[in-house]
Design a protein around this motif. Sequence first.
Motif, PDB file in Angstrom:
ATOM      1  N   GLN A 143      47.773  36.908  32.370  1.00  0.00           N
ATOM      2  CA  GLN A 143      48.897  36.576  33.247  1.00  0.00           C
ATOM      3  C   GLN A 143      49.654  37.801  33.771  1.00  0.00           C
ATOM      4  O   GLN A 143      50.879  37.821  33.814  1.00  0.00           O
ATOM      5  CB  GLN A 143      49.857  35.608  32.555  1.00  0.00           C
ATOM      6  N   HIS A 144      48.904  38.796  34.208  1.00  0.00           N
ATOM      7  CA  HIS A 144      49.513  39.971  34.824  1.00  0.00           C
ATOM      8  C   HIS A 144      49.640  39.693  36.320  1.00  0.00           C
ATOM      9  O   HIS A 144      48.645  39.609  37.033  1.00  0.00           O
ATOM     10  CB  HIS A 144      48.635  41.205  34.577  1.00  0.00           C
ATOM     11  N   PRO A 145      50.867  39.527  36.833  1.00  0.00           N
ATOM     12  CA  PRO A 145      51.065  39.112  38.225  1.00  0.00           C
ATOM     13  C   PRO A 145      50.458  40.045  39.275  1.00  0.00           C
ATOM     14  O   PRO A 145      49.811  39.583  40.213  1.00  0.00           O
ATOM     15  CB  PRO A 145      52.588  39.052  38.376  1.00  0.00           C
ATOM     16  N   ALA A 146      50.650  41.353  39.138  1.00  0.00           N
ATOM     17  CA  ALA A 146      50.135  42.281  40.149  1.00  0.00           C
ATOM     18  C   ALA A 146      48.604  42.309  40.139  1.00  0.00           C
ATOM     19  O   ALA A 146      47.971  42.399  41.193  1.00  0.00           O
ATOM     20  CB  ALA A 146      50.695  43.680  39.929  1.00  0.00           C
ATOM     21  N   ALA A 147      48.009  42.213  38.957  1.00  0.00           N
ATOM     22  CA  ALA A 147      46.541  42.161  38.866  1.00  0.00           C
ATOM     23  C   ALA A 147      46.020  40.889  39.527  1.00  0.00           C
ATOM     24  O   ALA A 147      44.989  40.908  40.203  1.00  0.00           O
ATOM     25  CB  ALA A 147      46.096  42.224  37.408  1.00  0.00           C
ATOM     26  N   THR A 148      46.737  39.809  39.342  1.00  0.00           N
ATOM     27  CA  THR A 148      46.340  38.532  39.934  1.00  0.00           C
ATOM     28  C   THR A 148      46.387  38.618  41.456  1.00  0.00           C
ATOM     29  O   THR A 148      45.483  38.127  42.136  1.00  0.00           O
ATOM     30  CB  THR A 148      47.248  37.401  39.408  1.00  0.00           C
ATOM     31  N   LEU A 149      47.408  39.259  41.989  1.00  0.00           N
ATOM     32  CA  LEU A 149      47.510  39.422  43.440  1.00  0.00           C
ATOM     33  C   LEU A 149      46.360  40.279  43.960  1.00  0.00           C
ATOM     34  O   LEU A 149      45.755  39.955  44.988  1.00  0.00           O
ATOM     35  CB  LEU A 149      48.856  40.039  43.823  1.00  0.00           C
ATOM     36  N   GLU A 150      46.038  41.361  43.270  1.00  0.00           N
ATOM     37  CA  GLU A 150      44.919  42.206  43.705  1.00  0.00           C
ATOM     38  C   GLU A 150      43.597  41.444  43.596  1.00  0.00           C
ATOM     39  O   GLU A 150      42.730  41.570  44.453  1.00  0.00           O
ATOM     40  CB  GLU A 150      44.859  43.505  42.899  1.00  0.00           C
ATOM     41  N   LEU A 151      43.456  40.631  42.565  1.00  0.00           N
ATOM     42  CA  LEU A 151      42.254  39.806  42.412  1.00  0.00           C
ATOM     43  C   LEU A 151      42.129  38.833  43.587  1.00  0.00           C
ATOM     44  O   LEU A 151      41.028  38.590  44.091  1.00  0.00           O
ATOM     45  CB  LEU A 151      42.309  39.059  41.080  1.00  0.00           C
ATOM     46  N   ALA A 152      43.244  38.308  44.046  1.00  0.00           N
ATOM     47  CA  ALA A 152      43.241  37.423  45.217  1.00  0.00           C
ATOM     48  C   ALA A 152      42.636  38.124  46.422  1.00  0.00           C
ATOM     49  O   ALA A 152      41.909  37.511  47.217  1.00  0.00           O
ATOM     50  CB  ALA A 152      44.664  36.951  45.530  1.00  0.00           C
ATOM     51  N   ASN A 153      42.927  39.406  46.550  1.00  0.00           N
ATOM     52  CA  ASN A 153      42.372  40.180  47.665  1.00  0.00           C
ATOM     53  C   ASN A 153      40.853  40.281  47.584  1.00  0.00           C
ATOM     54  O   ASN A 153      40.178  40.319  48.612  1.00  0.00           O
ATOM     55  CB  ASN A 153      43.003  41.571  47.714  1.00  0.00           C
ATOM     56  N   LEU A 182      40.516  43.514  36.594  1.00  0.00           N
ATOM     57  CA  LEU A 182      41.562  42.669  37.193  1.00  0.00           C
ATOM     58  C   LEU A 182      41.450  41.236  36.693  1.00  0.00           C
ATOM     59  O   LEU A 182      42.465  40.576  36.446  1.00  0.00           O
ATOM     60  CB  LEU A 182      41.482  42.724  38.719  1.00  0.00           C
ATOM     61  N   SER A 183      40.228  40.751  36.514  1.00  0.00           N
ATOM     62  CA  SER A 183      40.024  39.394  35.974  1.00  0.00           C
ATOM     63  C   SER A 183      40.561  39.291  34.554  1.00  0.00           C
ATOM     64  O   SER A 183      41.197  38.301  34.183  1.00  0.00           O
ATOM     65  CB  SER A 183      38.545  39.023  35.996  1.00  0.00           C
ATOM     66  N   LYS A 184      40.296  40.324  33.742  1.00  0.00           N
ATOM     67  CA  LYS A 184      40.802  40.325  32.361  1.00  0.00           C
ATOM     68  C   LYS A 184      42.327  40.339  32.349  1.00  0.00           C
ATOM     69  O   LYS A 184      42.951  39.632  31.563  1.00  0.00           O
ATOM     70  CB  LYS A 184      40.247  41.514  31.592  1.00  0.00           C
ATOM     71  N   ALA A 185      42.932  41.145  33.232  1.00  0.00           N
ATOM     72  CA  ALA A 185      44.397  41.208  33.299  1.00  0.00           C
ATOM     73  C   ALA A 185      44.968  39.887  33.801  1.00  0.00           C
ATOM     74  O   ALA A 185      46.013  39.430  33.339  1.00  0.00           O
ATOM     75  CB  ALA A 185      44.847  42.373  34.176  1.00  0.00           C
ATOM     76  N   ASN A 186      44.263  39.259  34.743  1.00  0.00           N
ATOM     77  CA  ASN A 186      44.683  37.950  35.242  1.00  0.00           C
ATOM     78  C   ASN A 186      44.706  36.919  34.117  1.00  0.00           C
ATOM     79  O   ASN A 186      45.630  36.108  34.022  1.00  0.00           O
ATOM     80  CB  ASN A 186      43.756  37.494  36.366  1.00  0.00           C
ATOM     81  N   MET A 187      43.714  36.966  33.253  1.00  0.00           N
ATOM     82  CA  MET A 187      43.660  36.020  32.122  1.00  0.00           C
ATOM     83  C   MET A 187      44.844  36.213  31.178  1.00  0.00           C
ATOM     84  O   MET A 187      45.223  35.303  30.455  1.00  0.00           O
ATOM     85  CB  MET A 187      42.340  36.158  31.369  1.00  0.00           C
TER      86      MET A 187
END
Length: 174
Positions: A98-108, A91-96
């Motif tokens: 700029q994958h929005p749904a991965a970023t939201l899950e990472l927030a969790n 999820l961190s790699k996807a966040n880097m």
Amino acid sequence: MAERISPPAALSNRALAGDAEAQFELAELYMQSEHDDDIILAEEWALKAADGGLVEAMYWLGEGYTVYAKELVEEDPAESKAHFELAYYWLSKANMKQHPAATLELANFYRRGDVIEKDVEKSISLVKQAAEWGEYQAMRDLAFIYENGLGTDVDEEKAALWTAKADALEQANS
């Protein structure tokens, strides 16, 4: 006994040649099976696709590992933790990327404190980032956060802004 998946030769050849999209397509195909060996192949092909830079595969792995980790939490805490760590990594790699749904899950992960230190401020920041990147659920979550002052001050103006953005996105997608 469950039927094994038999992927099209052309798809397998593209995947074997290193085509990340074909690798991910194979992963999704194998995941439809109920056969244990196919499920293992699904993960292997998704890992190849993610290692090849395919952001959707990174998110898929992160989500899958998260779901599996939650299922194991009571039964096998050590195995659950290992899967939460894998989920966090992907999820961190996807966040880097700029994958929005991965970023939201990472927030969790930051909200719950899964395998990382609980950090509500970081969680809210990631929810906002996902919302800014167009993630509908993040917009709704951010409006709720501001409306109820969850980890931040109540801000009715920001709550209304994010509600309006979510409503507009929902309307556009109807």
